[in-house]
Structure formats: structure tokens, C-alpha cells
Motif scaffolding. Structure first.
Motif, short mmCIF file in Angstrom:
data_model
loop_
_atom_site.label_atom_id
_atom_site.label_comp_id
_atom_site.label_asym_id
_atom_site.label_seq_id
_atom_site.Cartn_x
_atom_site.Cartn_y
_atom_site.Cartn_z
N LEU A 73 -50.28 -27.48 -5.26
CA LEU A 73 -50.26 -28.92 -4.99
C LEU A 73 -51.11 -29.29 -3.78
CD1 LEU A 73 -46.55 -29.93 -5.64
CD2 LEU A 73 -48.54 -30.38 -7.05
N VAL A 74 -50.96 -28.54 -2.70
CA VAL A 74 -51.77 -28.82 -1.50
C VAL A 74 -53.23 -28.50 -1.78
CG1 VAL A 74 -52.17 -28.14 0.90
CG2 VAL A 74 -49.84 -28.51 0.09
N GLY A 75 -53.49 -27.42 -2.55
CA GLY A 75 -54.86 -27.06 -2.89
C GLY A 75 -55.55 -28.11 -3.74
N MET A 76 -54.79 -28.80 -4.58
CA MET A 76 -55.39 -29.87 -5.39
C MET A 76 -55.84 -31.03 -4.50
SD MET A 76 -52.83 -29.68 -8.62
CE MET A 76 -53.59 -30.79 -9.78
N LEU A 77 -55.11 -31.27 -3.42
CA LEU A 77 -55.52 -32.32 -2.48
C LEU A 77 -56.83 -31.94 -1.78
CD1 LEU A 77 -52.10 -33.23 -0.85
CD2 LEU A 77 -53.39 -34.59 -2.50
N CYS A 78 -57.00 -30.65 -1.54
CA CYS A 78 -58.21 -30.17 -0.87
C CYS A 78 -59.29 -29.74 -1.87
CB CYS A 78 -57.86 -29.00 0.04
SG CYS A 78 -56.68 -29.41 1.32
N LEU A 79 -59.05 -29.98 -3.14
CA LEU A 79 -59.98 -29.65 -4.23
C LEU A 79 -60.21 -28.15 -4.39
CD1 LEU A 79 -62.59 -32.49 -3.73
CD2 LEU A 79 -60.67 -32.44 -5.32
N ASN A 80 -59.21 -27.34 -4.04
CA ASN A 80 -59.30 -25.90 -4.22
C ASN A 80 -57.90 -25.35 -4.54
OD1 ASN A 80 -60.08 -23.27 -4.31
ND2 ASN A 80 -61.09 -23.27 -2.31
N PRO A 81 -57.40 -25.60 -5.76
CA PRO A 81 -56.04 -25.17 -6.09
C PRO A 81 -55.87 -23.66 -6.15
CG PRO A 81 -57.08 -26.18 -8.00
CD PRO A 81 -58.01 -26.36 -6.83
N LEU A 82 -56.93 -22.92 -6.48
CA LEU A 82 -56.81 -21.46 -6.54
C LEU A 82 -56.55 -20.87 -5.15
CD1 LEU A 82 -56.88 -18.91 -8.21
CD2 LEU A 82 -59.34 -18.82 -7.88
N ALA A 83 -57.30 -21.33 -4.16
CA ALA A 83 -57.08 -20.85 -2.80
C ALA A 83 -55.70 -21.27 -2.31
CB ALA A 83 -58.15 -21.40 -1.86
N GLY A 84 -55.29 -22.48 -2.65
CA GLY A 84 -53.95 -22.94 -2.28
C GLY A 84 -52.86 -22.08 -2.90
N PHE A 85 -53.07 -21.69 -4.17
CA PHE A 85 -52.09 -20.83 -4.84
C PHE A 85 -52.00 -19.47 -4.16
CE2 PHE A 85 -51.25 -17.52 -8.03
CZ PHE A 85 -49.97 -17.87 -8.39
N VAL A 86 -53.13 -18.86 -3.87
CA VAL A 86 -53.15 -17.53 -3.25
C VAL A 86 -52.52 -17.57 -1.86
CG1 VAL A 86 -54.66 -15.72 -2.36
CG2 VAL A 86 -55.12 -16.73 -4.58
N ILE A 87 -52.93 -18.52 -1.03
CA ILE A 87 -52.39 -18.61 0.33
C ILE A 87 -50.92 -18.99 0.30
CG2 ILE A 87 -52.55 -19.90 2.50
CD1 ILE A 87 -55.61 -20.06 1.95
N GLY A 88 -50.57 -19.97 -0.54
CA GLY A 88 -49.17 -20.39 -0.64
C GLY A 88 -48.27 -19.28 -1.13
N SER A 89 -48.72 -18.51 -2.11
CA SER A 89 -47.94 -17.40 -2.63
C SER A 89 -47.72 -16.33 -1.58
CB SER A 89 -48.63 -16.79 -3.85
OG SER A 89 -48.68 -17.71 -4.89
N ALA A 90 -48.78 -16.00 -0.84
CA ALA A 90 -48.66 -14.97 0.19
C ALA A 90 -47.72 -15.40 1.31
CB ALA A 90 -50.04 -14.65 0.76
#
Length: 174
Positions: A73-90
Motif C-alpha cells: 500500500l505504501v509502495g503504491m503511493l511511492c509508485l514502487n509496490p514491489l520495493a514496498g512489499f519487500v521492505i514491509g515484509s522484512a
């Protein structure tokens, strides 16, 4: 209200056998365990705790899922949901594991550790917290371990404790 029962065994693998039998009784809806811990003491005197519910692993799993969701969700705001998923998951998995390690469920770990120091080397103990049970059927089933277990501590009524002693053949604690 739950009842605490602590059983001691002369062999290092007997507590795990009794716990497996209790798990089988749970599947038959004769016993409802809130928590169970198998404690073993090896020949060198080192105490090992085997918790039935690993809160660290459960916290890490939940943190991974929730962190990944919020990261996307936060990554979609920053236009990079994959990076948001990886960082958020970790971050979620790490914080969930830490929260699980710091929390305690069921039987107090301090109580388990203090009582575990009293069991002899090359032996084991089973700590169980029972929500509810069918006492007659459970005692009949556990009587197969007669002579192998002794009661160390219990919160049962004197009558229920006497029935448990009779089923286990525990004359040392009588």
C-alpha cells in the motif's frame, strides 16, 4: 479456569510420549489443552524447553503477511509496490518475531524454568495447562503410563489429584 499439571518422568523421551497421547485425546475432543511444554534435562544437566506453541515463529509469520500488505500500500503511493512489499515484509517479520520472543502465553516461562532445575539428569517433565477434559476417559487412557510418571505439581482439587495419582500409579507423591 484452567488446571496446571506437572508430571515428572525417569526417561528423557517419556514426557513427549505422554504429550503425543494428550494430543490424540484432543483430536477425540476428550481433552482441551491451553498450553503444553516438554522439559528435558540431558546427561550434562542442561535443561531444554520444547514449547508446544512457538510464539516467535507465529509472530514472524503474521508480521511477514501484515508488513507485506502495508508495504504494498505504501509502495503504491511511492509508485514502487514491489520495493514496498519487500521492505514491509522484512520489517514486519522482524518486528513480529521480536514481539513473539518477548511475549509469554499459557504457563509462565519463569515458573517452568525454576521448576525445571529440580528434575534430575537424563529425565523429563511435562507441563500441561488443561482448559477442560472428560476426566474418567482421560484417566483411563493415561493409565497406560502407570508407574512411569510422578506428579510434581498440580492445581487440581484433592479428589481429582488422588484420581490422577491412582491412574498413574504415583505412590511416591501420595
Amino acid at each position: 479456569m484452567s488446571d496446571l499439571i506437572v508430571l515428572g518422568f525417569d526417561h528423557i523421551d517419556d514426557a513427549a510420549k505422554v504429550l503425543n497421547e494428550c494430543r490424540a485425546l484432543e483430536k477425540e475432543y476428550l481433552l482441551d489443552l491451553e498450553d503444553a511444554v516438554v522439559v528435558t534435562r540431558d546427561g550434562a544437566g542442561k535443561v531444554h524447553l520444547n514449547q508446544s506453541l512457538n510464539l516467535e515463529k507465529a509472530g514472524a509469520s503474521w508480521g511477514l503477511v501484515s508488513g507485506g500488505f502495508w508495504g504494498v500500500l505504501v509502495g503504491m503511493l511511492c509508485l514502487n509496490p514491489l520495493a514496498g512489499f519487500v521492505i514491509g515484509s522484512a520489517v514486519g517479520a522482524g518486528s513480529g518475531a521480536l514481539a513473539g520472543k518477548m511475549s509469554d502465553y499459557g504457563i509462565d516461562d519463569g515458573f517452568i524454568k525454576s521448576l525445571s532445575e529440580t528434575i534430575p539428569a537424563n529425565s523429563s517433565a511435562l507441563f500441561i495447562l488443561v482448559r477442560k477434559s472428560q476426566p474418567e476417559k482421560v484417566l483411563a487412557d493415561l493409565s497406560q503410563f502407570k508407574g512411569h510418571a510422578r506428579i510434581i505439581r498440580t492445581s487440581l482439587s484433592p479428589e481429582a489429584e488422588a484420581k490422577l495419582k491412582a491412574a498413574l500409579g504415583d505412590v511416591a507423591a501420595a
